[in-house]
Design a protein around this motif. Structure first.
Motif, short mmCIF file in Angstrom:
data_model
loop_
_atom_site.label_atom_id
_atom_site.label_comp_id
_atom_site.label_asym_id
_atom_site.label_seq_id
_atom_site.Cartn_x
_atom_site.Cartn_y
_atom_site.Cartn_z
N ARG A 61 33.86 47.70 30.01
CA ARG A 61 32.59 47.60 30.74
C ARG A 61 32.47 46.29 31.52
O ARG A 61 31.79 46.22 32.52
CB ARG A 61 31.41 47.72 29.77
CG ARG A 61 31.32 49.08 29.14
CD ARG A 61 29.97 49.31 28.51
NE ARG A 61 29.90 50.60 27.85
CZ ARG A 61 29.66 51.75 28.46
NH1 ARG A 61 29.49 51.78 29.75
NH2 ARG A 61 29.59 52.87 27.79
N ILE A 62 33.15 45.25 31.03
CA ILE A 62 33.09 43.94 31.69
C ILE A 62 34.50 43.37 31.80
O ILE A 62 35.25 43.37 30.83
CB ILE A 62 32.21 42.95 30.88
CG1 ILE A 62 30.80 43.49 30.71
CG2 ILE A 62 32.17 41.58 31.57
CD1 ILE A 62 29.93 42.68 29.75
N LEU A 87 31.23 47.32 35.01
CA LEU A 87 31.52 48.68 35.38
C LEU A 87 30.28 49.31 36.02
O LEU A 87 29.18 49.25 35.46
CB LEU A 87 31.92 49.49 34.14
CG LEU A 87 32.31 50.94 34.35
CD1 LEU A 87 33.54 51.04 35.25
CD2 LEU A 87 32.56 51.62 33.03
N GLN A 88 30.44 49.86 37.22
CA GLN A 88 29.33 50.45 37.95
C GLN A 88 29.14 51.91 37.53
O GLN A 88 30.07 52.58 37.13
CB GLN A 88 29.60 50.37 39.46
CG GLN A 88 29.78 48.95 39.96
CD GLN A 88 28.55 48.10 39.77
OE1 GLN A 88 27.52 48.34 40.39
NE2 GLN A 88 28.63 47.11 38.91
N GLN A 107 31.75 45.55 39.80
CA GLN A 107 31.17 44.63 40.77
C GLN A 107 30.41 43.53 40.03
O GLN A 107 29.81 43.78 38.99
CB GLN A 107 30.21 45.40 41.68
CG GLN A 107 29.69 44.59 42.85
CD GLN A 107 28.99 45.50 43.85
OE1 GLN A 107 29.62 46.31 44.50
NE2 GLN A 107 27.70 45.36 43.96
N GLY A 108 30.45 42.32 40.57
CA GLY A 108 29.72 41.21 40.00
C GLY A 108 29.52 40.12 41.03
O GLY A 108 30.19 40.11 42.06
N TYR A 167 36.17 45.10 42.11
CA TYR A 167 37.45 45.52 41.56
C TYR A 167 37.34 47.00 41.22
O TYR A 167 36.23 47.50 41.00
CB TYR A 167 37.77 44.71 40.30
CG TYR A 167 39.07 45.10 39.63
CD1 TYR A 167 40.29 44.74 40.19
CD2 TYR A 167 39.07 45.82 38.45
CE1 TYR A 167 41.48 45.09 39.59
CE2 TYR A 167 40.26 46.18 37.84
CZ TYR A 167 41.46 45.81 38.41
OH TYR A 167 42.65 46.16 37.81
N ALA A 168 38.44 47.71 41.20
CA ALA A 168 38.41 49.11 40.80
C ALA A 168 39.77 49.51 40.26
O ALA A 168 40.80 48.97 40.66
CB ALA A 168 38.04 49.99 41.98
N THR A 169 39.75 50.48 39.34
CA THR A 169 40.98 51.09 38.87
C THR A 169 40.85 52.58 39.06
O THR A 169 39.74 53.12 39.11
CB THR A 169 41.23 50.79 37.38
OG1 THR A 169 40.12 51.32 36.61
CG2 THR A 169 41.35 49.31 37.11
#
Length: 71
Positions: free
Chosen positions: A7-8, A24-25, A37-38, A48-50
């Motif tokens: 989540r973070i 986590l969005q 996003q932060g 960031y994304a996976t």
């Protein structure tokens, strides 16, 4: 039970190099992408994304927060 994404996550800010936490969005309910996003204390937005390559690329290429993943 399926693996859940973290989540973070913590990254180094590109602007001031301080650690910044991205969360986590909730924009995607599917397994194709987990976007994060932060905002750093200096005000720099970190993203960031996976997941699926094309979905991740479209998320990272979008400059505002209006991106969403559709099927």
């Amino acid at each position: 039970m399926a693996n859940k994404p973290a989540r973070i996550l913590t990254f180094k800010c590109k602007k001031c190099t301080k650690p910044v936490q991205v969360f986590l969005q909730k924009v995607s309910a599917c397994s194709h992408i987990q976007p994060y996003q932060g905002i750093c204390k200096c005000g720099e937005l970190t993203r960031y994304a996976t997941g699926q390559k094309d979905a991740v690329e479209s998320y990272m290429a979008s400059s505002d927060g209006s991106w969403s993943h559709h099927h």
